[in-house]
Write a protein that holds these residues in place. Structure first.
Motif, mmCIF file in Angstrom:
data_model
loop_
_atom_site.group_PDB
_atom_site.id
_atom_site.type_symbol
_atom_site.label_atom_id
_atom_site.label_comp_id
_atom_site.label_asym_id
_atom_site.label_seq_id
_atom_site.Cartn_x
_atom_site.Cartn_y
_atom_site.Cartn_z
ATOM 1 N N THR A 101 11.717 -26.101 -17.833
ATOM 2 C CA THR A 101 10.885 -24.975 -17.402
ATOM 3 C C THR A 101 11.637 -24.076 -16.421
ATOM 4 O OG1 THR A 101 9.959 -26.245 -15.558
ATOM 5 C CG2 THR A 101 8.747 -26.294 -17.654
ATOM 6 N N ALA B 235 10.729 -21.111 -13.172
ATOM 7 C CA ALA B 235 9.674 -20.701 -12.240
ATOM 8 C C ALA B 235 9.031 -19.385 -12.654
ATOM 9 C CB ALA B 235 10.244 -20.578 -10.830
ATOM 10 N N GLU C 277 6.106 -19.303 -16.837
ATOM 11 C CA GLU C 277 5.254 -20.491 -16.887
ATOM 12 C C GLU C 277 4.649 -20.790 -18.250
ATOM 13 O OE1 GLU C 277 0.933 -19.027 -15.342
ATOM 14 O OE2 GLU C 277 2.499 -19.220 -13.816
ATOM 15 N N LYS D 223 9.180 -28.815 -11.874
ATOM 16 C CA LYS D 223 9.029 -27.363 -11.943
ATOM 17 C C LYS D 223 10.397 -26.707 -11.789
ATOM 18 C CE LYS D 223 6.546 -23.526 -10.023
ATOM 19 N NZ LYS D 223 5.413 -23.052 -9.305
ATOM 20 N N ASP D 224 10.676 -25.684 -12.588
ATOM 21 C CA ASP D 224 11.920 -24.922 -12.549
ATOM 22 C C ASP D 224 13.142 -25.803 -12.828
ATOM 23 O OD1 ASP D 224 13.306 -22.509 -12.376
ATOM 24 O OD2 ASP D 224 13.676 -22.749 -10.231
#
Length: 123
Positions: A26, A28, A31, A102-103
């Motif tokens: 993924t 940021a 999404e 995340k990210d």
């Protein structure tokens, strides 16, 4: 470039085996998409493919059933490095634990940016 353009640009890519390094990366700032990382054996390229999920991240699971499939023009490719498999595996060591974060693609990009390029004889 989209995935079709990527494969069309070098015929070795279509015929080559590919090693997958996950499909749930993924960023940021995006999404509603996930990314997959593959390493192309015959070219030494590791690339990411952006896979949009217009219905949100949970729609990713519906993609398995071909619900709201992304158009090929939306499957965007970014070549992250050109090197041998062992360098990729070393750079991405521990990736299964990092990918769900995340990210996570930013981590993979940083790891791969440090590699440089291997000559074809090193592959």
């Amino acid at each position: 470039m989209n995935i079709r353009e990527f494969y069309d640009a070098d015929p070795r890519r279509r015929a080559s085996e590919e090693i997958t390094f996950g499909d749930g990366w993924t960023t940021a700032d995006d999404e509603h998409s996930t990314y997959r990382l593959n390493w192309v054996v015959d070219t030494g390229e590791i690339y990411s493919v952006r896979e949009p999920h217009p219905g949100g991240i949970l729609a990713r699971y519906l993609d398995q059933f071909r619900v709201d499939q992304a158009d090929v023009d939306e499957l965007l490719v970014d070549v992250l490095a050109d090197t041998d498999r062992y360098a990729v595996e070393a750079a991405l060591a521990g990736w299964p634990a990092v990918m769900p974060e995340k990210d996570s693609l930013s981590w993979a990009r940083r790891q791969l940016a440090a590699l440089g390029s291997a000559s074809p004889s090193e592959r």
